[in-house]
Design a protein around this motif. Structure first.
Motif, PDB file in Angstrom:
ATOM      1  N   GLN A   1      -5.698 -11.037  -3.918  1.00 64.28           N
ATOM      2  CA  GLN A   1      -4.242 -11.154  -3.809  1.00 64.28           C
ATOM      3  C   GLN A   1      -3.508 -10.011  -4.499  1.00 64.28           C
TER       4      GLN A   1
ATOM      5  N   THR B   1      -1.655  -6.648  -4.817  1.00 62.52           N
ATOM      6  CA  THR B   1      -0.899  -5.890  -3.816  1.00 62.52           C
ATOM      7  C   THR B   1      -1.547  -4.523  -3.618  1.00 62.52           C
TER       8      THR B   1
ATOM      9  N   ASP C   1      -0.294  -1.708  -4.092  1.00 65.44           N
ATOM     10  CA  ASP C   1       0.019  -0.896  -5.275  1.00 65.44           C
ATOM     11  C   ASP C   1      -0.899  -1.235  -6.440  1.00 65.44           C
ATOM     12  N   GLU C   2      -1.084  -2.536  -6.686  1.00 65.57           N
ATOM     13  CA  GLU C   2      -1.951  -2.945  -7.791  1.00 65.57           C
ATOM     14  C   GLU C   2      -3.399  -2.504  -7.565  1.00 65.57           C
TER      15      GLU C   2
END
Lengths: 324, 324
Positions: A70, A72, A74-75
């Motif tokens: 889960q 993102t 970006d993460e």
């Protein structure tokens, strides 16, 4: 609709179903085994959900995956981090490898070499630290500052709890339909698995009660369960090294709402239950994993004649250091 | 019809099917497990038929049952006898209990107490003798004279061989249909399991070859296979204590006809394979049971890229005497 104040979690049945759909390509739907001799010994009908056969050898693959998947986009670029000396370390390393993102695992320098090697085997970077909680948390803060990696806590995280909840979901779907379980049992350490198991059971098999097992030598959850506050154990001395952690407010709230009882057992009882499973079921379980069966065997009147589901949590043992 | 001289056995496909129908109510259709790490290590695709999960913890339940269930009403009155220090003792005791007839098991007095207790646990009478083959055979003759019990030999018996053949039958039915196995492997001691496996494979999956594994320290079958006569091992020194027996004329004939190769492995290789299964598959197998995997791992070019079926024969180990 429920009264909001009586709902201790945002994890709904849909959250758990989504988690299951999300992790399904990466985990095993593990076998459920039964054993006639153990049934006779217990005077009950036991169904063992074999998470020792799970990826990384423990249920923790489920929660780790549900959290990491889960992240993102970006993460994901910055990767993921956690601190753990045990199965959660491997779970996060394994999950990160599934989506090819970096993983930074802070491990106490005293952790067994075989566990560090296993984490590195999944391509993760191992950062060694002193064997204290402070040093571990500081290690993770350093990693986050250096890399921007996202932290996934081993149990104080709804994504992790929802992932762990899928083990009981499979157990109930596969063996709890025609005739529901009377009781489902799980061990309790930080409470991630127990919370997830209790929520799944509440949603899918509301007539089934959930009972937790805890070692006498790490009896914090039973105290927290009684007082309503996260308590420490009076003392720590148990072979069940996966269950040393205290609960969090999050897991305690779910457990107080949906778990009916916590029962404790001695190390002697844990080792006897572990040995019984090895000898009779011919499967390898770790000491922490034997706690619920020990609870059943030492409280036979409580469970006599009932249909019981037991989550066998993991099988990662050091074969060079067996208690028998 | 085949030329009679080329047929080394009266065991037909129907014999094996009948055996399966006969024993089915009393045995497990055991799980078949796979393991990604072991596949990667071997460079092949391995399917493990888990007879360590079988009743009494070993495939021998199949052969013992198929023999005992064919005793006539007259024979049943007097019961059944055999000599064994290992899994066959439990198999006959278990089979006798299924039809409530007496069982008299001659066991060397040096056999582990736990094994004697297990046999007694099935209600059989244990007759202790000196730990020599002569004393064991004399013990059985005494029992037969005293009780009139029928002898069931551990492997030199078509009923036993047909029973053992049902393990490979299940393996082929469950995982060898769409894409047949390239090779099915089994260990060889007296040759009952190997004979049965080879016959089943010949009948049900004729494109599959059968390869046997034998310990270097009990290398009699490979010599017999080459010479065409039942030979003894040059020396006996192996941890694989279930594989010490020599073949019989009966099993040698079937093996010479239907087994393509016997490969030997060292105890070091056996222990490494056993440990790999314990650590990665989280299941308990006995040393003898690890021999075929050891063969695959030490002959990786021979098996590279192939679909392999391996009969995991049993999981009865003394947890107090592990080789690691």
């Amino acid at each position: 609709m429920s009264n909001v104040q009586s709902v201790p979690t945002a994890i709904t049945l849909d959250t758990i179903r989504d988690a299951h759909d999300r992790i399904r390509p990466h985990v095993h739907r593990t076998a459920v085994l039964t054993n006639q001799t153990i049934n006779e010994r217990a005077g009950a009908e036991l169904f063992f959900k074999c998470e020792n056969f799970q990826k990384i050898g423990a249920f923790k693959a489920r929660g780790g995956l549900n959290a990491v998947l889960q992240l993102t986009p970006d993460e994901r670029r910055f990767g993921v981090t956690t601190h753990s000396s045990g199965n959660h370390a491997q779970a996060i390393a394994y999950a990160a490898r599934q989506i090819s993102i970096p993983a930074y695992i802070v491990m106490p320098r005293t952790a067994p070499q075989v566990k560090k090697d296993a984490v590195r085997g999944y391509g993760a970077e191992v950062i060694e630290c002193e064997p204290t909680l402070d040093a571990r948390e500081e290690g993770v803060r350093d990693v986050m500052a250096r890399t921007g990696a996202a932290m996934v806590h081993p149990f104080d995280d709804d994504r992790v709890i929802a992932g762990q909840a899928t083990a009981a979901k499979e157990l109930i779907e596969d063996f709890g339909q025609d005739r529901p379980f009377d009781v489902i049992l799980a061990p309790v350490g930080g409470g991630g698995l127990l919370s997830g198991t209790a929520l799944t059971t509440h949603y899918l098999s509301p007539g089934t009660t959930v009972v937790a097992g805890e070692p006498d030598g790490a009896a914090d959850a039973i105290r927290s369960f009684q007082s309503g506050q996260v308590e420490k154990a009076p003392y720590i001395n148990t072979i069940a090294d996966g269950l040393l952690t205290t609960l969090s407010d999050r897991t305690l709230a779910i457990i107080r709402e949906h778990v009916s009882e916590i029962l404790t057992v001695s190390d002697e009882e844990i080792i006897a239950a572990m040995r019984l499973v090895w000898e009779r079921m011919k499967i390898i379980i770790e000491p922490s994993c034997a706690v619920p069966l020990a609870v059943v065997l030492t409280n036979s009147e409580r469970f006599a004649g009932q249909k019981l589901g037991i989550i066998l949590t993991g099988g990662n043992v050091d074969l060079g250091k067996l208690p028998f």
